[in-house]
Design a protein around this motif. Structure first.
Motif, PDB file in Angstrom:
ATOM      1  N   VAL A 137       0.870  -1.310   0.104  1.00  0.00           N
ATOM      2  CA  VAL A 137      -0.070   0.052  -0.112  1.00  0.00           C
ATOM      3  C   VAL A 137       0.871   1.236  -0.003  1.00  0.00           C
ATOM      4  CG1 VAL A 137      -1.725   1.376   1.280  1.00  0.00           C
ATOM      5  CG2 VAL A 137      -2.006  -1.032   1.003  1.00  0.00           C
ATOM      6  N   PRO A 138       1.889   1.340   0.651  1.00  0.00           N
ATOM      7  CA  PRO A 138       2.833   2.658   0.721  1.00  0.00           C
ATOM      8  C   PRO A 138       3.286   2.908  -0.648  1.00  0.00           C
ATOM      9  CG  PRO A 138       3.097   1.477   2.799  1.00  0.00           C
ATOM     10  CD  PRO A 138       2.250   0.482   1.741  1.00  0.00           C
ATOM     11  N   ARG A 210     -12.518   5.206   0.320  1.00  0.00           N
ATOM     12  CA  ARG A 210     -13.307   4.372   1.474  1.00  0.00           C
ATOM     13  C   ARG A 210     -14.669   4.214   1.056  1.00  0.00           C
ATOM     14  NH1 ARG A 210     -12.401   3.536   6.999  1.00  0.00           N
ATOM     15  NH2 ARG A 210     -10.875   5.244   7.030  1.00  0.00           N
ATOM     16  N   ARG A 211     -15.227   3.073   1.193  1.00  0.00           N
ATOM     17  CA  ARG A 211     -16.402   2.439   1.065  1.00  0.00           C
ATOM     18  C   ARG A 211     -16.878   1.909   2.426  1.00  0.00           C
ATOM     19  NH1 ARG A 211     -15.270   4.612  -3.400  1.00  0.00           N
ATOM     20  NH2 ARG A 211     -16.178   4.348  -5.329  1.00  0.00           N
ATOM     21  N   GLU A 212     -18.280   1.901   2.806  1.00  0.00           N
ATOM     22  CA  GLU A 212     -18.425   1.302   4.096  1.00  0.00           C
ATOM     23  C   GLU A 212     -18.299  -0.288   3.888  1.00  0.00           C
ATOM     24  OE1 GLU A 212     -20.252   1.089   7.647  1.00  0.00           O
ATOM     25  OE2 GLU A 212     -19.943   2.931   6.384  1.00  0.00           O
ATOM     26  N   ALA A 216      -9.555   0.146   4.435  1.00  0.00           N
ATOM     27  CA  ALA A 216      -9.170   1.374   3.957  1.00  0.00           C
ATOM     28  C   ALA A 216      -7.858   1.695   4.583  1.00  0.00           C
ATOM     29  CB  ALA A 216     -10.045   2.479   3.791  1.00  0.00           C
ATOM     30  N   TRP A 217      -7.012   2.405   3.814  1.00  0.00           N
ATOM     31  CA  TRP A 217      -5.526   2.713   4.427  1.00  0.00           C
ATOM     32  C   TRP A 217      -5.718   4.254   4.167  1.00  0.00           C
ATOM     33  CZ3 TRP A 217      -6.450  -1.899   2.329  1.00  0.00           C
ATOM     34  CH2 TRP A 217      -6.140  -2.910   2.983  1.00  0.00           C
ATOM     35  N   GLU A 218      -5.015   4.891   5.107  1.00  0.00           N
ATOM     36  CA  GLU A 218      -4.752   6.334   5.105  1.00  0.00           C
ATOM     37  C   GLU A 218      -3.742   6.793   3.908  1.00  0.00           C
ATOM     38  OE1 GLU A 218      -6.464   8.671   6.503  1.00  0.00           O
ATOM     39  OE2 GLU A 218      -7.589   6.846   7.525  1.00  0.00           O
ATOM     40  N   SER A 219      -3.865   7.798   3.057  1.00  0.00           N
ATOM     41  CA  SER A 219      -3.233   8.527   2.250  1.00  0.00           C
ATOM     42  C   SER A 219      -3.335   9.988   2.020  1.00  0.00           C
ATOM     43  CB  SER A 219      -3.646   7.767   1.031  1.00  0.00           C
ATOM     44  OG  SER A 219      -4.790   8.449   0.274  1.00  0.00           O
ATOM     45  N   PRO A 220      -2.331  10.526   1.385  1.00  0.00           N
ATOM     46  CA  PRO A 220      -2.548  11.982   1.239  1.00  0.00           C
ATOM     47  C   PRO A 220      -3.728  12.493   0.363  1.00  0.00           C
ATOM     48  CG  PRO A 220      -0.291  11.309   0.647  1.00  0.00           C
ATOM     49  CD  PRO A 220      -1.109  10.092   0.839  1.00  0.00           C
ATOM     50  N   PHE A 221      -4.445  11.601  -0.264  1.00  0.00           N
ATOM     51  CA  PHE A 221      -5.759  11.895  -0.993  1.00  0.00           C
ATOM     52  C   PHE A 221      -6.872  11.074  -0.165  1.00  0.00           C
ATOM     53  CE2 PHE A 221      -3.435   8.306  -2.855  1.00  0.00           C
ATOM     54  CZ  PHE A 221      -2.188   8.736  -3.180  1.00  0.00           C
TER      55      PHE A 221
END
Length: 404
Positions: A137-138, A210-212, A216-221
């Motif tokens: 992911v990163p 992200r969807r319910e 999900a992973w955090e990102s700048p976007f």
């Protein structure tokens, strides 16, 4: 993520022959560029599984093809850096887990473990780097950032980011599909041509917001998860460099998957071509219909071995026809392979002067170097039966992974 144990690959005494493979992009059989990278290695990337079901013979045929590629390169004295991914976060995995009432992570791990076991049993040389999408992911985030900064990717609603097919000057070269063929394949193989807000119906998702109910992973976007194609772009180029020798997989991956994987990497790095060769294995059919999870007409590797069928016989059954051909599997095909294996075992207990055996091994090597011509290779050994012994047996193990 750890790979599986490596089989012992005997050193083969034979005259080296440069490996030539059919390149889907150039539509020709040509020599593989084995110019070593900075580490003195030849890079090969083969797309891995989405782990929501067991390994079937369609998978096995693909991974056996690239096992043969690696064996030919090793026999020529090359060091190979082999990388493979696992798409361990994707819609098919979520859907199967929901259907079966299990956690998607648990289902994925079970199937990855079974895949490793099947690859071990079949004697397939493992990738040095076996990388899950979650691990990467990163790397995906960084590539999406690069594409976005250059204008090669754009965001629409729900935090979704798409890569533009106009980001490179030669989109379509890797698969050689026409626009009409692209549109048809894109709709059938995981694309979303009707998605509102896209600049072109063929633009591919590189980041899904992200969807319910989805991880999900955090990102700048914003939070989300990787798109399918960019996963392979990031994993491959971060380990093999922006350009490498071979990108491989089944023929159903030529478009959209390999086309977009190449396009994303080429736009991110500003390079003309990601892989020197795009190599694709044909599909396996059962009763005239291509094996697929959606149709449920699968023959599983672990079921065959549980029934007592030897891995070497399974390999011979899949080598009876050329790797690029769409071919049929049946009980009759497997029986013929088992009978061939038995004949070889009886014949290869006999010995003749080493020079005669060496000539047969050289012919075997030459056939495999010619776009992995396994039908011809098997005929060579058939013709030698009764005349040669241990040297050929060693070559069969080293070059074909068939143990007699």
């Amino acid at each position: 993520m750890h790979s599986w144990p490596a089989p012992e690959v005997p050193e083969v005494s034979c005259t080296p022959v440069e490996l030539a493979l059919f390149d889907t992009a150039d539509q020709a059989v040509k020599r593989v560029d084995v110019t070593p990278d900075a580490n003195g290695e030849v890079g090969m990337y083969v797309c891995g599984i989405t782990p929501y079901d067991s390994t079937h013979l369609g998978h096995a045929a693909t991974y056996l093809t690239f096992d043969l590629v690696q064996r030919q390169l090793i026999a020529n004295g090359h060091k190979v850096h082999y990388v493979q991914n696992i798409t361990d976060v994707d819609d098919p995995l979520f859907e199967r887990a929901e259907r079966d009432g299990v956690d998607w992570r648990e289902l994925g791990q079970q199937q990855i473990d079974l895949f490793r076991s099947d690859m071990t049993v079949l004697g397939i040389i493992p990738p040095r780097d076996y990388i899950g999408a979650i691990e990467a992911v990163p790397e995906v985030v960084e590539m999406v950032r690069t594409l976005s900064a250059s204008g090669a990717a754009y965001e629409i609603d729900h935090g979704d980011i798409y890569a533009s097919i106009d980001a490179t000057d030669h989109f379509g070269y890797a698969s050689n599909y026409t626009r009409a063929e692209m549109e048809e394949a894109f709709a059938e193989r995981g694309g979303d041509p009707q998605r509102e807000g896209k600049r072109d119906t063929l633009d591919a998702l590189v980041w899904r917001g992200r969807r319910e109910g989805e991880p999900a992973w955090e990102s700048p976007f914003g939070p989300g998860r990787p798109g399918w194609h960019i996963e392979c772009s990031a994993i491959a180029t971060n380990r093999l460099g922006p350009s490498f020798a071979i990108q491989g997989g089944g023929s159903d991956l030529a478009f959209p998957h390999h086309e977009f994987s190449a396009a994303h990497a080429e736009a991110a790095y500003g390079i003309p071509r990601m892989a020197g060769h795009y190599v694709h294995a044909g599909m396996i059919a059962l009763d005239g219909v291509k094996m697929s999870k959606s149709l449920g007409n699968l023959v599983f590797v672990h079921k065959l071995t549980e029934q007592g069928h030897e891995p070497s016989a399974i390999r011979l059954a899949l080598f009876a026809d050329h790797y690029r051909s769409d071919r049929e599997f049946s009980d009759e095909v497997l029986t013929a392979a088992e009978e061939r294996l038995a004949r070889w075992r009886e014949a290869l207990t006999k010995e003749v002067p080493a020079g005669d055996a060496a000539a047969v091994v050289d012919k075997l090597r030459a056939a495999l170097a010619n776009d992995l011509d396994t039908p011809e290779a098997l005929r060579i050994v058939d013709g030698a039966a009764g005349d040669n012994g241990g040297m050929i047996a060693r070559a069969l193990d080293g070059l074909l992974g068939v143990r007699v």
